[in-house]
Design an enzyme around this catalytic site. Sequence first.
Site, PDB file in Angstrom:
ATOM      1  N   ARG A  59       0.841  -1.204   0.000  1.00 56.11           N
ATOM      2  CA  ARG A  59       0.000   0.000   0.000  1.00 56.11           C
ATOM      3  C   ARG A  59       0.876   1.254   0.000  1.00 56.11           C
ATOM      4  NH1 ARG A  59      -1.924   2.095   4.527  1.00 56.11           N
ATOM      5  NH2 ARG A  59      -2.103   0.098   5.594  1.00 56.11           N
ATOM      6  N   TYR A 117     -16.374  15.797 -16.233  1.00 55.08           N
ATOM      7  CA  TYR A 117     -16.656  14.363 -16.233  1.00 55.08           C
ATOM      8  C   TYR A 117     -17.694  14.121 -15.121  1.00 55.08           C
ATOM      9  CZ  TYR A 117     -16.002   9.397 -15.507  1.00 55.08           C
ATOM     10  OH  TYR A 117     -16.222   8.060 -15.364  1.00 55.08           O
ATOM     11  N   ASP A 191      -7.096  17.458 -15.541  1.00 58.10           N
ATOM     12  CA  ASP A 191      -7.419  16.065 -15.866  1.00 58.10           C
ATOM     13  C   ASP A 191      -7.063  15.869 -17.338  1.00 58.10           C
ATOM     14  OD1 ASP A 191      -8.631  13.708 -16.706  1.00 58.10           O
ATOM     15  OD2 ASP A 191     -10.366  13.939 -15.399  1.00 58.10           O
ATOM     16  N   LYS A 216      -8.538   4.635 -19.449  1.00 58.32           N
ATOM     17  CA  LYS A 216      -8.846   5.044 -20.818  1.00 58.32           C
ATOM     18  C   LYS A 216      -7.625   4.846 -21.722  1.00 58.32           C
ATOM     19  CE  LYS A 216     -12.597   6.113 -18.670  1.00 58.32           C
ATOM     20  NZ  LYS A 216     -12.873   7.426 -18.120  1.00 58.32           N
TER      21      LYS A 216
HETATM   22  C1  LIG Z   1     -13.125   7.949 -16.886  1.00 54.09           C
HETATM   23  C2  LIG Z   1     -12.731   9.306 -16.472  1.00 54.09           C
HETATM   24  C3  LIG Z   1     -12.484   9.605 -15.120  1.00 54.09           C
HETATM   25  C4  LIG Z   1     -12.679   8.577 -14.018  1.00 54.09           C
HETATM   26  O1  LIG Z   1     -11.792   7.527 -14.147  1.00 54.09           O
HETATM   27  P1  LIG Z   1     -12.077   6.032 -13.591  1.00 54.09           P
HETATM   28  O2  LIG Z   1     -10.851   5.296 -13.978  1.00 54.09           O
HETATM   29  O3  LIG Z   1     -13.330   5.559 -14.247  1.00 54.09           O
HETATM   30  O4  LIG Z   1     -12.255   6.154 -12.120  1.00 54.09           O
HETATM   31  C5  LIG Z   1     -12.082  10.891 -14.807  1.00 54.09           C
HETATM   32  N1  LIG Z   1     -11.942  11.837 -15.748  1.00 54.09           N
HETATM   33  C6  LIG Z   1     -12.182  11.592 -17.051  1.00 54.09           C
HETATM   34  C7  LIG Z   1     -11.999  12.687 -18.030  1.00 54.09           C
HETATM   35  C8  LIG Z   1     -12.587  10.329 -17.462  1.00 54.09           C
HETATM   36  O5  LIG Z   1     -12.834  10.100 -18.744  1.00 54.09           O
END
Ligand SMILES: *Cc1c(COP(=O)(O)O)cnc(C)c1O
Length: 406
Positions: A59, A117, A191, A216
């Site tokens: 962890r 998001y 992000d 993603k």
């Molecule tokens: C999918 C996504 C998230 C969240 O990510 P997870 O891996 O599903 O927790 C945050 N920001 C954006 C732009 C995303 O496409």
Amino acid sequence: MSLKSFNHFETLCTKPIKEVRNTANHQLGINPSSAFRFDNTADSIKAFLSQPGSHVYSRYGNPTVDPVGQRIADLEVSGSKTKAYGVLTSSGMAAIHICLQSLLLPGDTVITQEILYGGTSELLNKVFVPQKIKVLNLNFSNLISLEKKFLKLKGNKVIYLETPVNPNLACVDIKAVSKIAKKFKVLVIVDNTFCTAYIQKPLLLGADIVLHSTTKFLHGHGVSMGGAIVTKDKLLMHDKIWPFLKLIGSTSNAFDAWLIHLGLKTLHIRMQRHCDNAMALANYLNQHENVQKVNYPGLDNHKDHNIAKNQMNGFGALLSFEVKGSIQNAKRVMDGLSLAAIAPSLGETDTMVLHPASSSHLRVDKKLREQHGISDTLIRVSVGIENIEDIINDFNIALDFKIRAK
Ligand SMILES: *Cc1c(COP(=O)(O)O)cnc(C)c1O
């Protein structure tokens, strides 16, 4: 030390097996060990004191997880002399949560866009607002109002950005916002999930922290959940982000980290093909008689095309378009696609579509939604890396119907 062999049946079943290795692996291995053992107490003390970095307990840090987080950080500043520090988290949401939770206290403010998001908006409203952390929605294309707001706001603040933003693909000028933020000593968090460092490097444009959902594009193959936090500020990583990650425990694990590392190997090739295919599909949709509007930062009729051109290397895989007529027509197009999958994710190798009004933005107020271009007929596409003729053909078939005038 006793030379006893401890070879009773039960002991042999139970005793950890030592790795036998006399040459180094060429590729990253999977090391799922929860704990790491020390030869003696002196070594144990040394390891505990030299955290983060030494391996004690997974962890806190793990030999498979740590270098993958660092590789993502290196990509975010590649080609420059800037240093960056990265950690992996259990999901993109965990990355956003750990980052904001480690920076903000009651009375502080997150300055952000109105549409983000979906999970991020919910996290802010359901987790941070009850902690008396304020969320201020702002239009970042109006930099003068941003500056005025800064002068008025008390307490610690951070700016939280997504660009291009889901699903209308509006862009924010990272350099311009960061410049104002610096003046007021406000951290800028971006992000960067939609772009990855291949397309956009926020840290080199002045941002302080980059977040990712590695679920993603970074992993890119749709079989791993994960996130990453990257910052240029070593102290911030060591004194705030890493301790919070360790204590809250939303860490990644060796297997997911290893899957992310496989994805990274082809990131540049995938992203380039995503961009080429998305540009071609955007151009195709843009001239289709049943399409009302296409949102793609690469089109010169997109309102933020110039911002995108200045800060992005390519325009990404995400586009959205409005079908002419009613919601029924949009659903008909969705259901008429056979290559593209209806699925609530993005960034995989295949083309995926989503109808925001009835899925990701179902809970967003209709008026607010429409104000941001998320109409009932909007379809979001994560354009894959298939053959482009097949992708276009799929949409061509799905859009091939007569729209009756109302
Ligand atoms: C999918 C996504 C998230 C969240 O990510 P997870 O891996 O599903 O927790 C945050 N920001 C954006 C732009 C995303 O496409």
